[in-house]
Each structure stands twice: as C-alpha cells, then as structure tokens.
Design a protein around this motif. Structure first.
Motif, mmCIF file in Angstrom:
data_model
loop_
_atom_site.group_PDB
_atom_site.id
_atom_site.type_symbol
_atom_site.label_atom_id
_atom_site.label_comp_id
_atom_site.label_asym_id
_atom_site.label_seq_id
_atom_site.Cartn_x
_atom_site.Cartn_y
_atom_site.Cartn_z
ATOM 1 N N ILE A 95 0.848 -1.199 0.000
ATOM 2 C CA ILE A 95 0.000 0.000 0.000
ATOM 3 C C ILE A 95 0.884 1.252 0.000
ATOM 4 O O ILE A 95 0.644 2.206 -0.742
ATOM 5 N N ARG A 96 1.923 1.225 0.830
ATOM 6 C CA ARG A 96 2.877 2.341 0.848
ATOM 7 C C ARG A 96 3.462 2.565 -0.548
ATOM 8 O O ARG A 96 3.552 3.684 -1.031
ATOM 9 N N LYS A 98 2.250 1.805 -3.434
ATOM 10 C CA LYS A 98 1.255 2.386 -4.343
ATOM 11 C C LYS A 98 1.041 3.867 -4.046
ATOM 12 O O LYS A 98 0.924 4.679 -4.964
ATOM 13 N N MET A 99 0.978 4.227 -2.771
ATOM 14 C CA MET A 99 0.777 5.638 -2.406
ATOM 15 C C MET A 99 1.932 6.498 -2.911
ATOM 16 O O MET A 99 1.765 7.679 -3.189
ATOM 17 N N GLU A 100 3.094 5.879 -2.986
ATOM 18 C CA GLU A 100 4.251 6.618 -3.473
ATOM 19 C C GLU A 100 4.366 6.540 -4.995
ATOM 20 O O GLU A 100 5.372 6.932 -5.570
ATOM 21 N N PHE A 128 -6.321 4.107 3.294
ATOM 22 C CA PHE A 128 -5.153 4.492 2.488
ATOM 23 C C PHE A 128 -5.156 3.747 1.158
ATOM 24 O O PHE A 128 -4.867 4.315 0.110
ATOM 25 N N ASN A 135 -5.938 8.506 -6.639
ATOM 26 C CA ASN A 135 -4.597 8.895 -7.032
ATOM 27 C C ASN A 135 -3.622 7.895 -6.436
ATOM 28 O O ASN A 135 -3.714 7.655 -5.250
ATOM 29 N N PRO A 136 -2.670 7.360 -7.147
ATOM 30 C CA PRO A 136 -2.424 7.600 -8.560
ATOM 31 C C PRO A 136 -3.292 6.787 -9.508
ATOM 32 O O PRO A 136 -3.200 6.971 -10.704
#
Lengths: 503, 503
Positions: A95-96, A98-100, A128, A135-136
């Motif tokens: 998940i981290r 993907k968030m980045e 999250f 996004n993204p």
C-alpha cells in the motif's frame, strides 16, 4: 509466543469494529498496550482485533469478546482462543508503494485483497488503499489482478447446471447513483419465471438512500449462508440476497465500509467491485445498467463511454458475457425513495396495481428484453412481449414470493401493508407548471437526513413524478420518518428550488 | 433534538478510540445504530464518538464513558452530557473535493484542521485526508493556509518577554528519520543555560523507535498543561514537553496517529506539521535539523535541497527566522536505540562521562553554535567554545535537571541508574574489519520488533559504532527487551548483513 485464553462474552456490541477486552497482566505479558492491534485465532479462523485493557472486567487468562464475535463470527464462550502480537504485514508495504506512485504486481494485489478480506488490515489502512484508486490510480493489468484477488478473497460459488441442466447463470447489476432500487426484485422475478438461473446478490447503500439489499430486507431475509443460497436457487432458480453475508469477495465489503463516509466511489473501484462479485458467483451472462445524466455517478458523456468500454473489456478478460444498457436519469426510479417505500414500488409493479409506476415498469421491461433475447428465451424482437406477459399473468409476482419464502420469509406482504414512517411532512409546489427534472442529489440528501438507509421506514414519497403537471401549493412529495428529530433534519436540508425543476 | 444523559464510568480503556456505551432504548430514540458516530457534548467541550449499544450495561437515561473520557478529557461521573446525531460535515465535502483533484481554499483548509483537531472526523476520514498529501498533493498557498489552520486548531502560546524582557523564543526541530534522539535534551539545556528562552515541544515516535517525548518520559513527566508549561518556562527559561498534551495544533496529533501504521510521512505533511507547531508556540528563531543519507527520510540529494528551500520559504511567510543544518547520517545518533537507552546517551553527554558518545556530543555542539551565534549570545566563531564550556562546567546538566524538576520529576537519576530491559541477546560480528555504516532502517526494524517506542526499556545498545574496528565474533550490539516474546521477535527480524557494513 502468544497466549491461550478462555473466551468470555461481554454485554456489548462493537458494530463493525472488532475489540477484545484483556486483563492488564496478560496485556503486559505480550507487551500490548491499550488500542494496539493483536492477532486473534480460534481453530482455523484468524483475525486482527483491537485491544481494550481492563483491571477487573475479565481476569487473567480470560479474554472478553463482544457479542458479535461470540454469536456470529468466531468462538463460543469458554473456548480456548489464541492471542498474539501482530506480524509486520506485506500488504502494508505494498500500500505504501502504491501511495508513493509505484506499480503493484499480481502477488501484492492478491495479498492486499486477502488481508482486507480477512480483516488483517485496520480501517485506516484500508482507507489508504482506497485513496490510491483516486490517485495515482491503477493500470489495466493491476485492475485485472485486483479483480481476481478480490473474487478469491472469500467464497467462490458455482450455480452452473444447478437446474435444468443449463450452464447459463444470469444476472443484472447497476452501477447505482440513482434513487429508487425497485428494478432488481422485479427483473429477477421475471427472468426466473422464464426458467433462467439468476443468483442475484446485492449490496447495502453507499451513495444512495437505500441499496437493493436494504429494500429487500423489508420483506424478506437477505443474509443467507452458502448452503441456504444453494438450496434457494435449486428450488426457485433464483435468489435475492445480500452479498456481504455470503463471504463473497469480502474484501469488497470492507472497502465499501470504509468508503461509506466519503459517499464517493472511484470508477475503477466500481468496476473491480462489480466484476469481482460476478466472478465469485461464476455468472455467465450479465447486464450492466449504466444510468447517466446530471447528478448521477455518470454526469459526463465521456465517463459513460469510458466505463462501458472498461466493463466490456474486464468482463471479457474473466470470461463473462456482458451486455449494457445506458439510460438517462431525470428523477428517481418509481415514486418511493427509502427502503420501505422502494420495495413497495417494486411490489406494486409485480402486483400490477393501478397506482404502480409505469416508468419503473418500462425500465424493467427494457432490461428483461435484452436478457431474454440474449439467452435464447425469446427471439429477437419478442423479449419485451414475453416479459410483459410474465408480469401480467402474475407469474413474476408468484416467483418473487416463491424466492422470498425459500429465503425464510414467513408471510406474504401486500404492497399496501408495508409500514412507512409515521412522522410526515408535506412538500408543496412553489409554482404551477410541469416537473421536468427531480434532482437525485437533492432527494438523496433529504432521504439520508431522514435516516435512510439504516432507518427502513424513512424516506420520500413522490406524489408527482417527472412530466407530471402540478399547481401552486399542491403536495408533490411527502417526507416520512420514524422520529421527530430525523424528520426535522430532513426538513432542514430540503432545498426545493435545487431539487424540483418546474417550468 | 438530542438527549441529555447521565454519565457513568466503565471499567474499560479505549485507547485512541472514543466510544460511549448507550442503552438500546436511547439509541432507538435518536435513530442510532451500533458503530454509528454521534456528537457528545459537555459544557464547552464537544467531540464525535462511536456508539456501542447495550441492553444491560447502562440503563435508559445513562451513558457509559470509558476511563479516559472520565479521567482526562471530558466529564466527571454523574454529570449531564448531551448526545446527538452528527450533522453533515463541510470538511468531508472538502476532502472529497481534494481527492478528486480539486484545489482547496483557506476556509476549507481551516475547517478541515478544526474538525480533525476537535475529533469531528473519523479516523478513516483523516486517513483519506492524509492520502491527499501523497496524491494529488497541495499547492504553495494551500500549504500556507493549512499551516495557519493547523496552528490555530488548538491553543496558541506566547513566551515572548516571559523572561529577561527579551522577545526571542528559540527552538530546534529535526525532521527525524534517524535513530537516536539524544540531541534535543542536551541542546536545549545548553541554550537555556545561556539564558535563551526555549519552550521545546516534541512528538512521540512515528517512523523511529523513539520520539524525543518517548525518551524524555523515561526521566521526567512530559504531559503538562498550559499553565504548568508557562510556570516551567518562567522558572527555568525552557521546557522539554510532549506537544500532544498541550492541545497545540491538535490536528497534527490526530494526523500522526493515523499515519502511524503506514510508517511514512510525506514531505509537505512534515513541513506543515513542524511549522504549525512552531507557529502555535510563537517561536522567533528555529533551527531545522535535516539529517540525510541512505535509509533516512532524505535519501535523495534533490529532496534535501527541496525541503530546505520549502522550510525557509514557509517559515519566512509566517514570520519565523529559520536556520538549517544538513548532516549526513551513517548510523544512529549515540550508542543507544530505544527510549531508555537513548535518554541514557543524552545524560551521559550532560554528565560528561568517559563512556559518552563523542559523535553525539559533536552534533549537539554544531547545532548550539548556530543558535548561540544567531541570537547574539556568542560572536561569530565563538559559539562552539561557549557551548562546550556550558557542558564542561556542568551548567547544562544542572539546567536539564532544573527543567525536569520544574516539570514534576521528583528524583534526579544518574545515567547509570536508568533501567534497561533484562531479556538480552548479543549480536556478534560475522567478520573482522571496520564498521563503515549502520543501516538506520535495519536498526529501526529490530527496535520496533523489540517493542519500542511503547516499551521504554526495550532497544539496542551499540557496543561498536561507525568507524570502530571489530574482530570476528566480537559482540557489537546487545538487544534488550522486557519480555521473551518480544526479544524473539527482535531476533527474528535481525538481518546482520543488511544492517552492519563492515569492510
């Protein structure tokens, strides 16, 4: 490592949150503090729970479980359950990533779906993940992997050849965003009355005042287990159930729960969610309903074309025949908005009463036509007539109650017997003219303020629909609520001029 | 609308979650269901809470409050509290808008900060807001508005002219991402011993095994209220407190709480968070510590330059003089990692013991130099000597315990008296050579598995630091834990070759 503890039932319900109450001494043994997550196991069921610490409520060696954990989900009283500190999660890493802005692989998406489905992630962590749809966003292959992962995050059912030795399994699904959910109960009854196997699963409301499950629940049990569902479909050829109780793509339900307060869904999420559920039900033919227009989910023509194409492509990839229907929305489906009011509309169509909504009936016939003609039940051009006949002959009504009875409903309820909230407020037209539009968003806001979907008897009855003529001060709608407080909230958010267009 | 209910204390703690227990009859009056959010008020305090329904635990007309609500935050037992259904939130609309790529205005950001700070948003809703830092991100003016909104989401303190009639208020803040938090306690003591007013607030750990507040708490109370803080600063010229208990930019604390499980922070978020806290403390001169290098938060040179520029610009906009220090990280600050071990390192420097970390002391002197020279306490080129003298004379040590005592600490603790976890495991070097790097991320993973920051006595002591020579099988570090389970978890995640570089 970890502790075996004796389960004890607490006189508390925890809603969607899973809590356990632990004695301070046991908490210290594991190095757990108040509010920490821990890992709870009983036989082959495992889940993540939040710790509440007590000095007296439970003794050392005991663990307090909320009612739902004892009753529905987990372990009986006095069983030996296992509690341990949580292991670092691979899904959180993903998940981290993907968030980045990273791209996820099949393994990572499978693991996220599994962990969400089995409640190994906390609600904020699911939030999250949900945020990354906005996004993204995801690439096409990520969406395909996620769909498969979601479909396999729980049970996969198989209704092929369950009846009449046919391998067709038929269903309909709407992307929602409209008010009025009366279509599905009637459509499925028509199809099943024509010998199509239709194991319909629906959801509870997210953005609307009532989901199909919410309205069905007014007149029949919808939370069935797998064995019960097989039995109902075997007996009646169809079912009208809530997908959530079936442990069918459970990751989707957890995600929906988190999305609820936002009241928005992202298109990719809608896509994955619908296709995964149909995949988990092994549907062969599906009709996707794409309502569009101002104040629906599809208020831009580009979005409509985009989503239709995406559905066709993703369904094709997973081997399901997909048909679509695009229809412009100018007001609620039928005259009722709110669980009880909406199921009444559906049953009125099935009963073919005088006061039924003709526009609702026409929408249902449009859909039945497509599915009957594409499953060889009717020749090209004859589907609509067959559907109409199924309604007029009473066969659809009979099938509806046959399904409801098989699902455990004891009493057949006439449309006029359905109870509606007794606190009411009449909305009067501020001018004379013809209603050209009823804004779904305005109606939804009022209905939610009145307490829908949780309060089943709350809602709005539209005495006048789109294209009806009204005179000044004529009552055009009635708000219904179960409490005075909720009725006042409904009146407070009422914005006549932005909801009714009269010209 | 709403109900007045009599408060009752439950023998349960709820951690960060705010729950109330409500009788089913009262819940039905308000149309509330299990797990719903409701609005709880007592005098001028208002907050959003989650509902747990009970049949017997509390009676009709009563409301069960968790210990913290009764003890710390809210209402005494048997008071009349107010409960109502929540109103639709403007902040949620704004969060939705941002998730869909929109730009927020000053009013919207102010409202989001207020609602987060006063707990009117749920944790998942805060998570959705946090996600927008990653994507789509914020524009420069949005960041400025958010900073002001966050600074004013709680108390704003004023220490100007509190002592010696000077309007300088000095502070230091690190962006973190390193292991070892011994710098602040020593630095602030040196500055305050030189008559600078330094009301230092710190945070608890997010990405590291201990925040400055976590380590300070081992030897002094850090959760002070506003009046206590004014008194401490008036008396000693400084304070070393946890910002969270001060209701200082409380929105930040709620956000940090939600970010915790992700273990990442976005740069814009770091920026807003730090500037808002300093603004709420009305600091005039601040030193921003920017540790960089592999496995820190700043592992790309571009990020370092970007963040330094952003800090200077945003601090300038809000009228605070900002100095920066950029320093490359090759290992933990000092020899201890974990709350108790780190404060021991700091006190060793203050005590000037033989076994103190010289590299830690040098870092502190570098920082003291900048602040002493830029506040006219020392001439250009003389700051470092003054700082060194303050340490050697024992004045800094004296100031440290003066602050601790003013904050409520009863006993002065010698560095060697600090208790460390008794379950230990020695890490031996796998080869002979010189340690050229100790990977912060590897150390952090071990320390967190051992239970830091929550378990204060847990952590890692580095017998050998960067640039030390080691022989094969020599003990280079010792893991400490309070329980056998946690020690085993620490050993499990230990990855020697990726943590220690020996060549």
């Amino acid at each position: 490592m970890g502790l075996y503890l004796k389960s004890k039932k607490l006189d508390l319900e925890g809603g969607k949150d899973l809590f356990v109450v632990l004695n301070r001494d046991d908490a210290e043994k594991l190095g757990l503090q108040d509010g920490d997550m821990a890992f709870l196991g009983y036989r082959d069921v495992e889940m993540y729970v939040k710790i509440i610490i007590t000095d007296k409520k439970v003794r050392e060696g005991e663990i307090g479980l909320y009612e739902e954990l004892v009753d529905e989900r987990f372990a009986p009283v006095n069983s030996k359950v296992f509690l341990d500190i949580p292991k670092p999660s691979k899904s959180l890493e993903a998940i981290r990533k993907k968030m980045e802005g990273g791209k996820l692989n099949e393994e990572e998406l499978k693991s996220i779906m599994e962990d969400i489905g089995s409640r190994k992630l906390r609600e904020t962590e699911v939030a999250f993940f949900v945020s990354t749809f906005f996004n993204p966003g995801f690439e096409e292959d990520e969406i395909y992997w996620m769909t498969k992962g979601m479909a396999h995050s729980g049970e996969v059912l198989d209704f092929k050849n369950i009846k009449n030795n046919r391998d067709m399994v038929v269903d309909k699904h709407s992307i929602g965003g409209t008010a009025g959910k009366g279509i599905t109960p009637v459509l499925i009854s028509i199809l099943a009355a024509n010998d199509l196997v239709c194991p319909n699963t629906s959801t509870r409301a997210i953005t609307s005042p009532a989901g199909t499950s919410d309205i069905l629940e007014v007149v029949m049990p919808v939370a069935l287990n797998k064995e019960q569902v097989y039995e109902v479909v075997k007996k009646t050829g169809a079912c009208l159930i809530w997908g959530g109780s079936l442990y069918l793509a459970p990751a989707d339900d957890e995600i929906i729960n988190v999305e609820r307060s936002l009241r928005i869904q992202e298109f990719q999420k809608v896509l994955v969610s619908i296709v995964a559920k149909k995949l988990a039900m092994q549907v062969s033919h599906v009709l996707i309903d794409l309502p569009f227009g101002e104040n629906t989910k599809l208020d831009r023509p580009d979005d409509l074309e985009f989503l239709e194409r995406e559905f066709k492509e993703l369904f094709a990839k997973v081997g399901i025949k997909c048909f679509t229907i695009k229809r412009q929305i100018r007001g609620p489906e039928g005259n009722g908005v709110g669980p009880a009011l909406e199921i009444r509309e559906a049953i009125r169509v099935l009963e073919q009463t005088e006061n039924r909504s003709i526009s609702l009936e026409n929408t249902i016939l449009d859909m039945a036509e497509i599915l009957l003609e594409n499953t060889d039940k009717a020749k090209k051009g004859e589907g609509r007539r067959l559907a109409k006949k199924t309604l007029e002959s009473g066969l659809a009504l009979q099938k509806f109650w046959e399904i409801a009875t098989a699902q455990g409903q004891k009493k057949i309820i006439k449309s006029e017997e359905i109870e509606i909230g007794e606190f009411t407020h009449e909305i009067k037209s501020t001018k004379e003219g013809k209603i050209t539009n009823i804004n779904t968003r305005g109606i939804v806001d009022i209905a939610r303020a009145l307490g829908t979907p949780k309060i089943k008897k709350a809602g709005i009855y539209l005495n006048k629909g789109v294209d009806d003529k009204v005179s000044k001060d004529e009552t055009i709608a009635i708000l219904h609520s179960e409490t005075k407080e909720r009725l006042e909230q409904g009146i407070e958010v009422l914005d006549f001029d932005n909801t009714w267009t009269i010209s």
